[in-house]
Design an enzyme around this catalytic site. Structure first.
Site, PDB file in Angstrom:
ATOM      1  N   PRO A 106      11.676  94.691  45.044  1.00 50.26           N
ATOM      2  CA  PRO A 106      10.229  94.020  45.280  1.00 50.26           C
ATOM      3  C   PRO A 106      10.261  93.515  43.441  1.00 50.26           C
ATOM      4  O   PRO A 106      10.701  94.244  42.901  1.00 50.26           O
ATOM      5  CB  PRO A 106       8.857  94.479  45.273  1.00 50.26           C
ATOM      6  CG  PRO A 106       9.359  96.029  45.834  1.00 50.26           C
ATOM      7  CD  PRO A 106      11.052  96.001  45.893  1.00 50.26           C
ATOM      8  N   GLY A 110       7.895  96.958  38.444  1.00 51.36           N
ATOM      9  CA  GLY A 110       8.298  97.257  37.766  1.00 51.36           C
ATOM     10  C   GLY A 110      10.002  98.202  37.958  1.00 51.36           C
ATOM     11  O   GLY A 110       9.601  99.188  37.290  1.00 51.36           O
ATOM     12  N   LEU A 111      10.271  97.534  39.107  1.00 54.79           N
ATOM     13  CA  LEU A 111      11.201  98.313  39.614  1.00 54.79           C
ATOM     14  C   LEU A 111      12.027  97.856  39.059  1.00 54.79           C
ATOM     15  O   LEU A 111      13.873  98.596  39.866  1.00 54.79           O
ATOM     16  CB  LEU A 111      11.031  98.257  41.608  1.00 54.79           C
ATOM     17  CG  LEU A 111      10.063  98.915  41.505  1.00 54.79           C
ATOM     18  CD1 LEU A 111       9.189  98.943  43.292  1.00 54.79           C
ATOM     19  CD2 LEU A 111       9.292 100.317  40.540  1.00 54.79           C
ATOM     20  N   GLY A 112      12.581  97.400  38.477  1.00 54.85           N
ATOM     21  CA  GLY A 112      14.094  96.686  37.868  1.00 54.85           C
ATOM     22  C   GLY A 112      14.761  95.790  38.289  1.00 54.85           C
ATOM     23  O   GLY A 112      15.662  95.293  39.057  1.00 54.85           O
ATOM     24  N   SER A 113      13.977  95.240  39.262  1.00 56.52           N
ATOM     25  CA  SER A 113      14.434  94.026  40.360  1.00 56.52           C
ATOM     26  C   SER A 113      15.965  92.866  39.698  1.00 56.52           C
ATOM     27  O   SER A 113      16.748  92.391  40.040  1.00 56.52           O
ATOM     28  CB  SER A 113      13.538  93.034  41.494  1.00 56.52           C
ATOM     29  OG  SER A 113      13.546  91.984  40.844  1.00 56.52           O
ATOM     30  N   SER A 114      15.038  92.252  38.016  1.00 58.10           N
ATOM     31  CA  SER A 114      15.775  91.396  37.360  1.00 58.10           C
ATOM     32  C   SER A 114      16.811  91.770  37.243  1.00 58.10           C
ATOM     33  O   SER A 114      18.540  91.872  37.428  1.00 58.10           O
ATOM     34  CB  SER A 114      15.232  90.755  36.314  1.00 58.10           C
ATOM     35  OG  SER A 114      14.893  91.758  36.039  1.00 58.10           O
ATOM     36  N   ALA A 115      17.503  93.393  36.337  1.00 58.85           N
ATOM     37  CA  ALA A 115      18.849  94.188  36.058  1.00 58.85           C
ATOM     38  C   ALA A 115      19.553  94.363  37.002  1.00 58.85           C
ATOM     39  O   ALA A 115      20.504  94.311  37.022  1.00 58.85           O
ATOM     40  CB  ALA A 115      18.054  95.184  35.375  1.00 58.85           C
ATOM     41  N   ASP A 157      16.802  98.844  31.737  1.00 62.90           N
ATOM     42  CA  ASP A 157      17.118  98.886  33.108  1.00 62.90           C
ATOM     43  C   ASP A 157      18.535  98.066  33.254  1.00 62.90           C
ATOM     44  O   ASP A 157      19.314  98.568  34.605  1.00 62.90           O
ATOM     45  CB  ASP A 157      16.043  97.386  33.426  1.00 62.90           C
ATOM     46  CG  ASP A 157      14.846  97.880  33.247  1.00 62.90           C
ATOM     47  OD1 ASP A 157      14.151  98.760  32.971  1.00 62.90           O
ATOM     48  OD2 ASP A 157      13.925  97.297  33.709  1.00 62.90           O
TER      49      ASP A 157
HETATM   50  O1  PMV Z   1      11.386  95.968  33.570  1.00 64.61           O
HETATM   51  P1  PMV Z   1      10.542  96.865  33.779  1.00 64.61           P
HETATM   52  O2  PMV Z   1       8.717  96.006  33.769  1.00 64.61           O
HETATM   53  O3  PMV Z   1      10.152  98.229  34.639  1.00 64.61           O
HETATM   54  O4  PMV Z   1       9.893  97.118  32.171  1.00 64.61           O
HETATM   55  C1  PMV Z   1      11.461  98.000  31.514  1.00 64.61           C
HETATM   56  C2  PMV Z   1      10.647  98.154  30.653  1.00 64.61           C
HETATM   57  C3  PMV Z   1      10.261  98.223  29.174  1.00 64.61           C
HETATM   58  O5  PMV Z   1       9.878  99.149  28.081  1.00 64.61           O
HETATM   59  C4  PMV Z   1       8.491  97.655  29.205  1.00 64.61           C
HETATM   60  C5  PMV Z   1      10.878  96.693  28.493  1.00 64.61           C
HETATM   61  C6  PMV Z   1      12.119  96.858  28.077  1.00 64.61           C
HETATM   62  O6  PMV Z   1      13.106  96.345  28.038  1.00 64.61           O
HETATM   63  O7  PMV Z   1      12.351  98.036  27.587  1.00 64.61           O
END
Ligand code: PMV
Length: 329
Positions: A106, A110-115, A157
């Site tokens: 999703p 905060g689950l890293g979907s874009s990475a 990520d």
């Molecule tokens: O992509 P997210 O929302 O899981 O956030 C990544 C973690 C952060 O520390 C907030 C940003 C980062 O690039 O380290």
């Protein structure tokens, strides 16, 4: 060079150290069981076409957006377009590609979907181009896309989605995979409220500017939390691990990235018997992780499921990999 190539990469949770990792603190993250899939195939013209089952499709020619399936899609997929065109240019390839994405992760929770999408796409594209590469190359390429999404990405990520498993990550240092003696089961609880990581990273930068002395002390504290989390994972000390998660959550509250919903999920997890819980990732909405004894896990899962979308995830999970069948969109 003309067969389509498919790669996939997992989503992730940050077990401890998010936000502070941007400023050089050690963090621990783990790959999840949900994955993003990406198929890349060559084109005869110079168009880069990116289509996502979840978002829509867009086409670029010579860096210009020339088509989108609906307004705004080009903007949402632009981070991946930037990465794809940078990779093509660095290998002196003038022809375009079709990129097809299907993600089970999703978005904006905060689950890293874009990475995961960026790492899977980089893997498939380099494979299509017949370029040999190391895992670190994928993480580096994915950072091009991440910079668009995260404002100031630490790189955690792309590193965890590439390597898989559970990793210790510090900016500028080679990530290390941690090997727990037994599988570690986490509860992953979604609030359903999405957020933009870049906004939260900016918010933390403002907090830091206002309270630099306090922020420095919190960084020291979170560094200790990360060291102890690593030991707790390596020694299978779940009660200690859970309690450390709650400590980390409270620090994240101090810097302003929690929300009443996230606090409620943390409280609900602990009052139903979890050893501890915290928000994971950027915050401002998104997801909570909780740790419980193996005897209590099922019961806590059932209680939380009445109010939230909850999953039990066994760690470790596999990192980026080549797939045999293409994504069909
Ligand atoms: O992509 P997210 O929302 O899981 O956030 C990544 C973690 C952060 O520390 C907030 C940003 C980062 O690039 O380290």
């Amino acid at each position: 060079m003309d067969r389509p190539v498919t790669w996939s990469a997992p989503g992730k949770v940050i077990i401890c150290g998010e936000h502070f990792v941007v400023y050089g603190v050690t963090a621990i993250a783990a790959a999840l069981d949900k994955r993003a899939y990406c198929t890349v195939s060559p084109r005869d013209d110079s168009v880069i076409r990116i289509s996502s089952k979840q978002v829509g499709a867009a086409e670029w020619r010579d860096g210009e957006l020339v088509k989108e399936s609906s307004k705004g899609v080009g903007n949402r997929l632009n981070a991946y377009h930037k990465m794809v065109s940078a990779i093509l240019a660095s290998h002196d390839r003038r022809k375009g590609v079709n990129v097809v994405i299907d993600s089970q992760i999703p978005r904006a929770l905060g689950l890293g979907s874009s990475a995961s999408i960026a790492v899977a796409t980089a893997g498939a594209l380099l494979d299509l181009l017949n370029v040999s590469f190391e895992p670190d190359d994928l993480a580096q390429h994915a950072l091009i896309a991440e910079s668009e999404v995260h404002y100031r990405p630490s790189g955690i990520d792309p590193a965890v989605t590439t390597l898989g498993g559970i990793i210790r990550f510090k900016r500028g240092v080679k990530p290390v995979r941690l090997e727990p003696p037994a599988p570690l089961e986490l509860l992953v609880i979604e609030t359903g409220k999405t957020k933009r990581t870049s906004e939260m990273v900016r918010k933390v930068a403002q907090f830091r500017e206002l309270h630099i002395g306090i922020f420095d002390k919190l960084m020291e504290l979170v560094d200790v939390v990360s060291q102890e989390v690593e030991l707790a994972i390596l020694n299978n000390r779940l009660e200690r691990l859970g309690s450390l998660l709650t400590v980390n959550h409270n620090v994240l509250r101090i810097i302003g990235v929690s929300t009443p919903e996230l606090d409620d999920v943390v409280d609900a997890s602990i009052s139903s018997g979890a050893y501890g819980a915290k928000l994971t990732g950027g915050g401002g909405g998104g997801t909570v992780i909780a740790v419980a004894s193996s005897q209590n896990l099922k019961r806590i899962y059932e209680v939380l499921q009445r109010s939230y979308s909850v999953r039990r995830v066994r760690l470790p999970q596999e990192g980026v990999r080549r797939e045999s069948s293409p994504v069909i969109v």
